[in-house]
Design an enzyme around this catalytic site. Structure first.
Site, PDB file in Angstrom:
ATOM      1  CG  HIS A 175      -2.030   1.056   0.888  1.00 35.64           C
ATOM      2  ND1 HIS A 175      -2.339   1.468   2.197  1.00 35.64           N
ATOM      3  CD2 HIS A 175      -3.257   0.879   0.255  1.00 35.64           C
ATOM      4  CE1 HIS A 175      -3.161   2.297   1.464  1.00 35.64           C
ATOM      5  NE2 HIS A 175      -3.571   2.036   1.173  1.00 35.64           N
ATOM      6  CE  LYS A 177      -1.745   5.212  -1.766  1.00 35.95           C
ATOM      7  NZ  LYS A 177      -1.853   4.246  -0.445  1.00 35.95           N
ATOM      8  CG  ASP A 182      17.813  13.682 -10.456  1.00 41.46           C
ATOM      9  OD1 ASP A 182      17.765  12.265 -10.891  1.00 41.46           O
ATOM     10  OD2 ASP A 182      17.888  14.850 -10.842  1.00 41.46           O
ATOM     11  CG  HIS A 425      -7.643   8.625  -0.151  1.00 37.78           C
ATOM     12  ND1 HIS A 425      -6.051   8.442  -0.618  1.00 37.78           N
ATOM     13  CD2 HIS A 425      -7.728   7.160  -0.310  1.00 37.78           C
ATOM     14  CE1 HIS A 425      -5.940   7.619  -0.201  1.00 37.78           C
ATOM     15  NE2 HIS A 425      -7.046   6.453  -0.984  1.00 37.78           N
ATOM     16  CE  LYS A 427      -4.375   6.888   3.184  1.00 30.56           C
ATOM     17  NZ  LYS A 427      -5.345   6.437   2.883  1.00 30.56           N
ATOM     18  CG  ASP A 432       0.559  16.397  22.931  1.00 30.93           C
ATOM     19  OD1 ASP A 432      -0.756  16.048  22.950  1.00 30.93           O
ATOM     20  OD2 ASP A 432       1.701  16.272  23.562  1.00 30.93           O
TER      21      ASP A 432
END
Length: 533
Positions: A175, A177, A182, A425, A427, A432
């Site tokens: 999952h 991403k 470079d 979508h 996450k 704090d």
């Protein structure tokens, strides 16, 4: 993916009738592989991006610089601009890469980079992407491009059967991403490659967050990419099929892709990309970065092969110290939120210690996975009783950043037009309001125990405070607040509280949903599928 799992459970009821098909599905992965190990190119300080990174870091008081990308168009443009500036290497790792508008435009950008001599490595999850082997083979045919698939299905022609009859293995997906150029700039966050992630889809607009990063964290992301790229769970696309596109087929595919690009240049979405201030900033090396300490967290790729192995190598236990250090406030943003009894108990203990806990997830109306919402729904009441503040995104929510133009839906402007349904979508975890986690990990059993994930813990108090302030501003108008109505004769019942035309409106059932959608959610709640969500 979660819908596929539900279908799998239902189909197993009919397994005796499917045995003839099961015999056809008994394919196996190749025992010999042509893929050889390769590693990040480290001698890239003299590249254009290397110079930009060094200049920016010299003006920062910290080992890393971060630039948060809230808008989908900016996030897509950043990938295009980095591919345009690449001189040595591009490493792209994604769960999903659609063959839609943005997917094709980024593919074309990678091929142009490869034409310039840039080494391009593309690692895609096989099941999550529903990838087309022909398209991947055409990409892989370029001498400077290599495509590999993570934990692939052996049966290539009927993918659903391959998933069904090899479920124990193929249920475990990559999952992650990341997009690294470079070995100097990287993008890590929640976005896959597809129109719905970049404000280019008519039907749904996924609100998400990516972090454009320079500094020490980039080399760590590159090292993680190498671990996955050279993992035993990864196969070269060419080893999985006997199909081999010839030079003529490749030339025709390139010509078709270039013609598609030309047809898009006059459309409004392409114009919005050209007019973005971020484009000029990236190309001129003048993008603004915030100094940050970054901890790069990721699952070991062996998680899919040895699920009961050394769990300390995985992301979830690496993240636990951030929760232990909380003093005042925890904000949890996750599109798929299934806390389980253990999660509810942990949040209750935080509340008892004086920590304010706030959760934002998708509503039943905004989610693309009703089965996951059903898994979360049964925890609504225990969470509210524990003092947890629950919010669910309204599908009519406006983004923090307004769109560049109002867009009209018509046949001549098929991309980036119309009013899309808002869906969450991103996450993000805020600790704090001083540090935050951003990445690919949802707060559900699948991310915790089944899939592999990646993310950053970013110590940048200014950016964390900005994220908290943004939520404080937007939640009252763009999300439903859940409460317990204690006046119910049968005991407290959950109510959804929203705002319409400046006044408070209460709902006794999931707002903005049909009876059919509520029935589907109820049906999914009857199935024993929580560990798979």
């Amino acid at each position: 993916m979660n819908t596929d799992i539900v279908c799998h459970l239902i189909l197993r009821r009919f397994l005796p009738w499917l045995m003839p098909l099961a015999l056809a599905a008994c394919a196996s992965l190749p025992t010999e592989r042509t893929a050889t190990p390769s590693y990040v190119l480290t001698d890239t300080a003299s590249t254009t991006l290397g110079g930009y990174s060094a200049q920016a870091l010299a003006n920062l008081d910290g080992p890393n610089g971060v630039h948060l990308m809230f808008r989908g168009q900016d996030a897509f443009l950043a990938r295009l601009a980095l591919a345009e500036l690449a001189e040595r290497s591009i490493d792209a790792q994604y769960y999903i890469w659609h063959g839609d508008h943005t997917g094709r435009l980024l593919l074309a950008a990678l091929l142009r980079a490869a034409d310039r001599g840039v080494r391009v490595r593309v690692l895609i999850d096989d099941v999550g992407s529903a990838a087309n082997d022909t398209g991947l083979l055409l990409l892989d045919r370029h001498p400077n491009v290599e495509v590999r698939l993570f934990n692939p299905l052996a049966l290539r022609t009927t993918r659903t059967l391959g998933l069904l009859f090899d479920f124990a293995r193929t249920n475990r997906r990559m999952h992650n991403k990341s997009f690294t150029v470079d070995n100097q700039f990287t993008i890590v966050g929640g976005r896959n490659i597809g129109d719905e992630y970049f404000e280019a889809n008519l039907d749904v607009d996924f609100g998400d967050l990516d972090v454009l990063t320079i500094g020490a964290a980039v080399a760590e992301v590159s090292g993680l990419f190498d671990r996955y790229w050279n993992s035993p769970a990864v196969y070269a696309i060419g080893d999985l099929t006997t199909a081999r596109p010839d030079a003529e087929a490749y030339a025709q595919a390139r010509a078709k892709l270039e013609e598609y690009e030309r047809t898009q240049k006059g459309l409004e979405y392409a114009q919005a990309l050209r007019e973005s201030a971020l484009a000029g900033q990236l190309r001129a090396g003048k993008i603004s970065f915030t100094p940050a300490q970054i901890r790069v967290l990721a699952d070991d790729p062996a998680k899919v092969e040895e699920p009961d192995g050394d769990l300390s190598k995985n992301l979830r236990p690496q993240l636990m110290p951030e929760f232990a250090g909380l003093r005042e406030r925890l904000v949890m943003v996750s599109p798929y939120f299934v806390p389980g009894d253990e999660g509810v108990a942990s949040m209750r203990r935080l509340r008892e210690s004086g920590v304010r806990v706030r959760v934002l997830t998708n509503s039943l109306a905004s989610t693309d996975e009703p089965a996951v919402y059903a898994g979360y729904e049964k925890y609504q009441r225990p969470l509210l009783e524990a003092g947890i503040e629950l919010y669910e995104l309204s599908p009519a929510a406006e983004r923090e950043q307004t769109r560049t133009q109002s867009r009209k839906r018509d046949e001549d402007n098929p991309h980036g037009s119309g009013r899309s349904r808002g869906a969450l979508h991103a996450k993000v975890l805020l600790f704090d309001c001083r540090s935050f986690f951003v990445g690919s990990m949802n707060l559900d059993p699948r991310s915790a125990f089944t899939n592999t994930e990646i993310g950053f813990v970013v110590d940048a108090p200014g950016e964390a405070a900005q994220l908290c302030a943004m939520l404080d501003r937007n939640l009252p108008q763009n999300a439903f607040r859940l409460e317990l109505n204690k006046s119910q004769a049968g005991g407290p019942a959950v109510e959804w509280v929203g705002m319409e035309d400046g006044r408070e409106v209460r709902y006794a059932s999931a707002p903005m949903t049909s009876a059919w959608l509520r029935f589907k959610s109820w049906f999914f709640s009857l199935l024993p599928i929580e560990p798979l969500l």
